[in-house]
Enzyme design. Structure first.
Site, short mmCIF file in Angstrom:
data_model
loop_
_atom_site.label_atom_id
_atom_site.label_comp_id
_atom_site.label_asym_id
_atom_site.label_seq_id
_atom_site.Cartn_x
_atom_site.Cartn_y
_atom_site.Cartn_z
N LYS A 202 67.21 -12.58 88.64
CA LYS A 202 67.26 -13.65 89.65
C LYS A 202 68.70 -14.15 89.82
O LYS A 202 69.22 -14.22 90.94
CB LYS A 202 66.35 -14.82 89.25
CG LYS A 202 66.23 -15.86 90.35
CD LYS A 202 65.76 -17.20 89.85
CE LYS A 202 66.95 -18.08 89.52
NZ LYS A 202 66.65 -19.44 89.19
N ASP A 221 62.61 -16.83 92.86
CA ASP A 221 62.57 -18.08 92.10
C ASP A 221 61.16 -18.66 92.27
O ASP A 221 60.26 -17.98 92.78
CB ASP A 221 63.65 -19.05 92.59
CG ASP A 221 63.29 -19.67 93.93
OD1 ASP A 221 62.43 -19.10 94.65
OD2 ASP A 221 63.83 -20.74 94.26
#
Ligand code: SF4
Length: 304
Positions: A202, A221
């Protein structure tokens, strides 16, 4: 085939064929044709009587776009496919209209600052991180300044973002590695970024996409996780699998913008609890099971 039943030969007149077109139970008069039940939102209000927030027009009479019609054609054939390219294209089109020019909300002026801000944003809000980082980057203006610290020295500065011990360890560890192995420059590729402490896909995707403009993957996310499931772009729960699913259905040139748009959508409308479906332009192509208002069929498994 059940025992004792032999297939009947078709009559030359074709009569049996016509009879067979009527469902057997219905022909016997035991069952009336099934009508689709109206969808009711949580709270039991009848949607047909519900006014929208778009100027009081009932969404049930909202004209469908050409793309929506093509989606309904797919449905009518009994093969509703949430990943139908026409549906995905319509989602992207509406996101473009809704969030035409969105960017990363974390304040930063370099790849290193973005990396630090992203590490600090775990389990925190961007607003919270943006409160901390200006002073932090003023106090430690370079990656070398961070590398000279011990995690304990950094802790008071990042305490308010939560999980501050782990975050301090990650930031200082990443700084030391960037200085020692990459000449003080944040690496521009996924493989090297993933060697930095505290950096998973991420964070690496945020830095690659937002700073270097390299579409190596899709940022997953909490917002992307939740909304991708609601929009049935994935059925997975694991961020890595969700990313793989999104990379399959979203065109590569949209990966960076799509993440930003979905993150903004998650903040503004498609919030975790009580999404604002009545105000959402994606409403009539969204079948999320936890919608708060709906003009279309809701799919019980399509939820966060
Ligand atoms: S209709 Fe509701 S659940 Fe679906 S995307 Fe919009 S806000 Fe989210």
């Amino acid at each position: 085939m059940p025992r004792g039943r032999t297939p009947r030969q078709p009559a030359r007149t074709g009569r049996q064929d016509r009879v067979a077109q009527v469902p057997l139970r219905q022909a016997k008069g035991k069952l009336s044709p099934v009508k689709p039940a109206p969808q009711k939102p949580r709270g039991g209000k009848d949607i047909s009587a519900t006014k929208t927030a778009h100027g009081g027009t009932d969404a049930l009479v909202r004209p469908a776009s050409a793309e929506t019609l093509s989606v309904s054609k797919v449905k009518k054939r009994g093969h509703y496919n949430p990943l139908d390219p026409a549906r995905v294209a319509e989602i992207l089109k509406r996101l473009d209209q809704l969030y035409p020019d969105v960017k990363c909300a974390l304040t930063h002026t370099s790849a290193w600052e973005l990396l630090v801000a992203t590490i600090l944003s775990a389990q925190s809000t961007d607003v919270n991180v943006n409160r901390v980082t200006p002073e932090l980057f003023r106090k430690y203006p370079t990656v070398e300044a961070f590398a000279a610290l011990t995690p304990e020295q950094l802790e008071p500065d990042v305490r308010s973002t939560g999980f501050f011990r782990n975050k301090s360890r990650s930031v200082v560890g990443a700084a030391k590695k960037v200085v020692a192995d990459f000449g003080g420059q944040v690496p521009m590729n996924m493989q090297d970024l993933l060697t930095l402490p505290g950096v998973a896909r991420k964070t690496a995707n945020v830095v690659l996409g937002s700073w270097f403009k390299i579409a190596e993957g899709v940022v997953v996310d909490t917002h992307v996780h939740r909304i991708s499931r609601r929009l049935e772009l994935t059925t997975n729960n694991d961020p890595q699998k969700i990313e793989q699913d999104l990379m399959r259905v979203i065109p590569r040139e949209k990966w960076i913008l799509f993440s930003h748009q979905i993150i903004w959508h998650g903040r503004k409308l498609c919030i975790a609890r009580k999404p604002k479906c009545v105000d959402c332009p994606l409403e009539n192509i969204c079948h999320a099971g936890d919608k708060t208002w709906s003009t279309v069929e809701m799919h019980k498994n399509a939820k966060a």
